[in-house]
Design a protein around this motif. Structure first.
Motif, PDB file in Angstrom:
ATOM      1  N   PHE A 166       0.480  -1.627  -0.046  1.00 25.72           N
ATOM      2  CA  PHE A 166      -0.175  -0.062  -0.151  1.00 25.72           C
ATOM      3  C   PHE A 166       0.732   1.293   0.037  1.00 25.72           C
ATOM      4  N   MET A 167       1.886   1.402   1.007  1.00 23.14           N
ATOM      5  CA  MET A 167       2.659   2.502   0.441  1.00 23.14           C
ATOM      6  C   MET A 167       3.864   2.562  -0.746  1.00 23.14           C
ATOM      7  N   PHE A 168       3.236   1.557  -1.232  1.00 26.00           N
ATOM      8  CA  PHE A 168       4.631   1.853  -2.852  1.00 26.00           C
ATOM      9  C   PHE A 168       3.319   1.844  -3.051  1.00 26.00           C
ATOM     10  N   MET A 169       2.290   2.127  -3.735  1.00 26.79           N
ATOM     11  CA  MET A 169       1.023   2.396  -4.693  1.00 26.79           C
ATOM     12  C   MET A 169       0.790   4.133  -3.668  1.00 26.79           C
ATOM     13  N   ALA A 170       1.252   3.738  -2.732  1.00 31.16           N
ATOM     14  CA  ALA A 170       0.608   5.645  -2.150  1.00 31.16           C
ATOM     15  C   ALA A 170       2.022   6.425  -2.983  1.00 31.16           C
ATOM     16  N   ILE A 171       3.590   6.174  -2.595  1.00 26.92           N
ATOM     17  CA  ILE A 171       4.194   6.710  -3.664  1.00 26.92           C
ATOM     18  C   ILE A 171       4.003   6.809  -4.928  1.00 26.92           C
ATOM     19  N   SER A 172       3.956   6.142  -5.728  1.00 23.41           N
ATOM     20  CA  SER A 172       3.629   5.621  -7.034  1.00 23.41           C
ATOM     21  C   SER A 172       2.932   7.205  -7.232  1.00 23.41           C
ATOM     22  N   SER A 173       1.149   6.958  -6.398  1.00 24.34           N
ATOM     23  CA  SER A 173       0.477   8.778  -7.133  1.00 24.34           C
ATOM     24  C   SER A 173       1.349   9.881  -7.140  1.00 24.34           C
ATOM     25  N   LEU A 174       2.051   9.682  -5.884  1.00 22.84           N
ATOM     26  CA  LEU A 174       2.408  11.117  -6.335  1.00 22.84           C
ATOM     27  C   LEU A 174       3.243  11.058  -6.853  1.00 22.84           C
ATOM     28  N   PHE A 175       4.345  10.251  -7.332  1.00 20.49           N
ATOM     29  CA  PHE A 175       4.458   9.987  -8.261  1.00 20.49           C
ATOM     30  C   PHE A 175       4.539  11.249 -10.146  1.00 20.49           C
ATOM     31  N   SER A 176       2.681  10.425  -9.983  1.00 27.26           N
ATOM     32  CA  SER A 176       1.960  10.476 -10.792  1.00 27.26           C
ATOM     33  C   SER A 176       1.417  11.914 -11.528  1.00 27.26           C
ATOM     34  N   PHE A 177       0.914  12.399  -9.849  1.00 26.49           N
ATOM     35  CA  PHE A 177       1.366  13.925  -9.781  1.00 26.49           C
ATOM     36  C   PHE A 177       2.072  15.211  -9.563  1.00 26.49           C
ATOM     37  N   VAL A 178       3.013  14.710  -9.808  1.00 24.58           N
ATOM     38  CA  VAL A 178       4.352  15.582  -9.976  1.00 24.58           C
ATOM     39  C   VAL A 178       4.612  15.170 -11.543  1.00 24.58           C
ATOM     40  N   ILE A 179       4.448  14.884 -12.269  1.00 21.74           N
ATOM     41  CA  ILE A 179       5.078  14.637 -13.995  1.00 21.74           C
ATOM     42  C   ILE A 179       3.767  15.205 -14.259  1.00 21.74           C
ATOM     43  N   LEU A 180       2.296  15.104 -13.938  1.00 16.87           N
ATOM     44  CA  LEU A 180       1.073  15.560 -14.392  1.00 16.87           C
ATOM     45  C   LEU A 180       1.700  17.318 -14.274  1.00 16.87           C
ATOM     46  N   LEU A 181       1.981  17.889 -13.389  1.00 18.50           N
ATOM     47  CA  LEU A 181       2.637  19.137 -13.136  1.00 18.50           C
ATOM     48  C   LEU A 181       3.222  19.655 -14.405  1.00 18.50           C
ATOM     49  N   THR A 182       4.196  19.044 -15.347  1.00 17.05           N
ATOM     50  CA  THR A 182       5.095  19.304 -15.973  1.00 17.05           C
ATOM     51  C   THR A 182       4.109  19.429 -17.168  1.00 17.05           C
ATOM     52  N   ILE A 183       2.874  19.054 -17.707  1.00 16.19           N
ATOM     53  CA  ILE A 183       2.881  18.805 -18.941  1.00 16.19           C
ATOM     54  C   ILE A 183       1.393  19.926 -19.202  1.00 16.19           C
ATOM     55  N   ALA A 184       1.915  20.431 -20.202  1.00 18.96           N
ATOM     56  CA  ALA A 184       0.444  21.204 -20.001  1.00 18.96           C
ATOM     57  C   ALA A 184      -0.812  20.998 -20.534  1.00 18.96           C
ATOM     58  N   GLU A 185      -1.879  22.164 -20.063  1.00 23.07           N
ATOM     59  CA  GLU A 185      -3.027  21.658 -19.929  1.00 23.07           C
ATOM     60  C   GLU A 185      -3.681  22.750 -21.695  1.00 23.07           C
ATOM     61  N   PRO A 186      -3.931  21.741 -22.544  1.00 21.49           N
ATOM     62  CA  PRO A 186      -4.259  22.451 -23.824  1.00 21.49           C
ATOM     63  C   PRO A 186      -5.294  22.958 -24.426  1.00 21.49           C
ATOM     64  N   LEU A 187      -5.381  24.486 -24.531  1.00 20.52           N
ATOM     65  CA  LEU A 187      -6.666  25.332 -25.026  1.00 20.52           C
ATOM     66  C   LEU A 187      -7.221  25.627 -25.685  1.00 20.52           C
ATOM     67  N   GLY A 188      -6.344  25.234 -27.187  1.00 22.27           N
ATOM     68  CA  GLY A 188      -6.179  25.172 -28.453  1.00 22.27           C
ATOM     69  C   GLY A 188      -5.164  24.924 -28.876  1.00 22.27           C
ATOM     70  N   LEU A 189      -5.198  24.793 -30.768  1.00 20.16           N
ATOM     71  CA  LEU A 189      -3.768  24.874 -31.692  1.00 20.16           C
ATOM     72  C   LEU A 189      -3.372  26.142 -31.734  1.00 20.16           C
ATOM     73  N   GLU A 190      -2.293  26.230 -32.126  1.00 12.24           N
ATOM     74  CA  GLU A 190      -1.768  27.421 -32.192  1.00 12.24           C
ATOM     75  C   GLU A 190      -1.338  27.689 -33.898  1.00 12.24           C
ATOM     76  N   GLU A 191      -1.816  28.655 -34.188  1.00 17.14           N
ATOM     77  CA  GLU A 191      -2.113  29.154 -35.448  1.00 17.14           C
ATOM     78  C   GLU A 191      -1.099  28.630 -36.488  1.00 17.14           C
TER      79      GLU A 191
END
Length: 454
Positions: free
Chosen positions: A421-446
């Motif tokens: 269970f601790m392994f899964m908790a740490i894995s989920s925190l890693f997922s959160f940190v990675i998600l911080l680094t990607i963009a939320e696309p609001l549309g496409l560049e011209e």
């Protein structure tokens, strides 16, 4: 063009056949999910007949997921080239065949081979489902449709434990696989008859519905997406989730060099890894640690997947309607909340009702952002290249799903369930940190070429 599109009156009501399509997606993937989940319920009984350690049992689960993960990219290229209608029914029939063969095994080697075959056979299914949703639904409904699709991934494990418990009590574990082999063959023929690659090829879609589906794509995506998301309502959130316009991924090279795609895949890797552990090991945990009866095991094992069905549908609705097609908030909420739930499971109650409710809440929180991982690439990739981008994301997730049951077996043989269970908790925190680094696309560049031409 379908005959139903010719001579249609301008004031006709949309036919809404796309919701029949998503209903077919739900049915097909419920059966596919059941075909992969039934091994978790049968495993304690298989281990009585074929002796194996926890590590070996975990490796058995991982074999399917590894084959499934490696099948994603070839499936993406095949679906892009030949179309879903040709690939998906054949994959469903093969899935049913390998499911039935598992019931005939007389050695561990045969079991491993058939699990690998099942993983390869199921490989094209998620790509086919997400590609169908991308082609059949307007942008404002894709999150909801994908939530329904991914709720099937969880609904399969809802029906599996109680059905399997009855089959084992009446006949035995082998009959589980014979029973679940039948529906997939029927649904394969139904899909081929009902669902085309594009709505403009379907005899069940009228012109009004076709116009509604294609309204988003009939104009440049740079002009249609941004106005539907007023920045004034989400300024703080948009800064946190790194909302911005992004370049369209319209070549394979752009897809394979996009950190947004790979970051999404890595986040999905950790989250699906947790789901895989719950699916594969919870029945064993309930019998060996909680000492539940066969009936209680069947009911409580279904609890996280009931919650997951709720979470998937709720998450798709929230990302489409409340957050106006923002996908990252749900993904990040799931990652943080799941880490907390894994910590709570360390000191979980023994009472079946209380433990079932805890697992139910775990399923809701784990899955509220689940559908967003599949929808996220739709805002980045062109429709022709979407199957490839979807394959990359799903491959990342399935590799995580393949690794974690084996890692769980290793942890159980050397340390114990608290460390799992601790392994899964740490894995989920890693997922959160990675998600911080990607963009939320609001549309496409011209595109620069378009700007110059204008």
């Amino acid at each position: 063009m379908s005959r139903s599109h010719l001579g249609s009156p301008k004031d006709e009501k949309p036919s809404k056949f796309r919701w029949v399509v998503v209903g077919m997606i739900f049915l097909v993937y419920t059966i596919a999910a059941a075909d992969r989940a039934n091994i978790g319920v049968a495993l304690p009984f298989i281990r009585k007949e074929f002796e194996m350690s926890n590590t070996e049992a975990g490796a058995l689960i991982s074999l399917f997921l590894l084959a499934y993960a490696l099948a994603q990219l070839p499936s993406g290229f095949a679906s892009s080239r030949f179309g879903v209608r040709k690939i998906l029914p054949a994959a469903m029939i093969a899935t049913s065949v390998f499911t039935g063969l598992i019931g005939t095994i007389h050695s561990i080697v045969a079991l491993k081979l058939y699990r690998v075959g099942l993983g390869i056979a199921e490989g094209p299914l998620p790509i086919g489902m997400t590609t169908t949703i991308n082609n059949w639904f307007p942008a404002k409904e894709k999150g909801t449709a994908t939530g329904i699709f991914l709720s099937a991934v969880k609904f399969g494990p809802v029906i599996v434990p109680p059905i399997c418990a009855v089959i084992i009590a009446v006949w035995g574990w082998r009959e589980i696989f014979y029973f679940f082999a039948i529906p997939g063959i029927i649904l394969a023929f139904a899909w081929y008859w009902l669902v085309t690659d594009h709505p403009n090829q379907s005899r069940f879609v009228n012109k009004a519905e076709l116009d509604y589906i294609t309204a988003d794509s009939s104009q440049p995506r740079t002009e249609t997406q941004a106005p539907t998301r007023p920045a004034r309502n989400f300024k703080t959130l948009d800064r946190f989730i790194r909302a911005r316009r992004v370049p369209e991924l319209d070549t394979n090279r752009k897809i394979f060099t996009s950190w947004n795609i790979w970051g999404c895949a890595l986040g999905y890797c950790f989250q699906l890894g947790i789901s895989s552990v719950l699916l594969a090991w919870i029945p064993t945990y309930l019998i060996t640690v909680k000492n539940y009866s066969l009936v209680n095991m069947g009911l409580v094992s279904a609890a996280p997947w009931v919650g997951a069905v709720i979470g998937n549908v709720l998450g798709g609705f929230l990302s489409d309607r409340v957050l106006r097609k923002r996908r990252k908030p749900g993904m990040m909420l799931s990652a943080l909340a799941t880490a907390g739930m894994m910590y709570l499971l360390i000191n979980s109650p023994a009472d079946p009702l209380q433990y079932g409710l805890l697992l139910l809440l775990t399923g809701v929180l784990l899955s509220v952002g689940y559908s967003s991982y599949m929808v996220y690439p739709m805002a980045l990739a062109s429709k022709s290249k979407f199957p490839i981008s979807s394959a990359v994301v799903n491959m990342g997730g399935q590799l995580g799903g393949a690794a974690t049951p084996f890692i769980t077996g290793l942890l159980l043989d050397s340390l114990g369930w608290n460390y799992v269970f601790m392994f899964m908790a740490i894995s989920s925190l890693f997922s959160f940190v990675i998600l911080l680094t990607i963009a939320e696309p609001l549309g496409l560049e011209e595109p620069q070429s378009t700007t110059s031409a204008n």
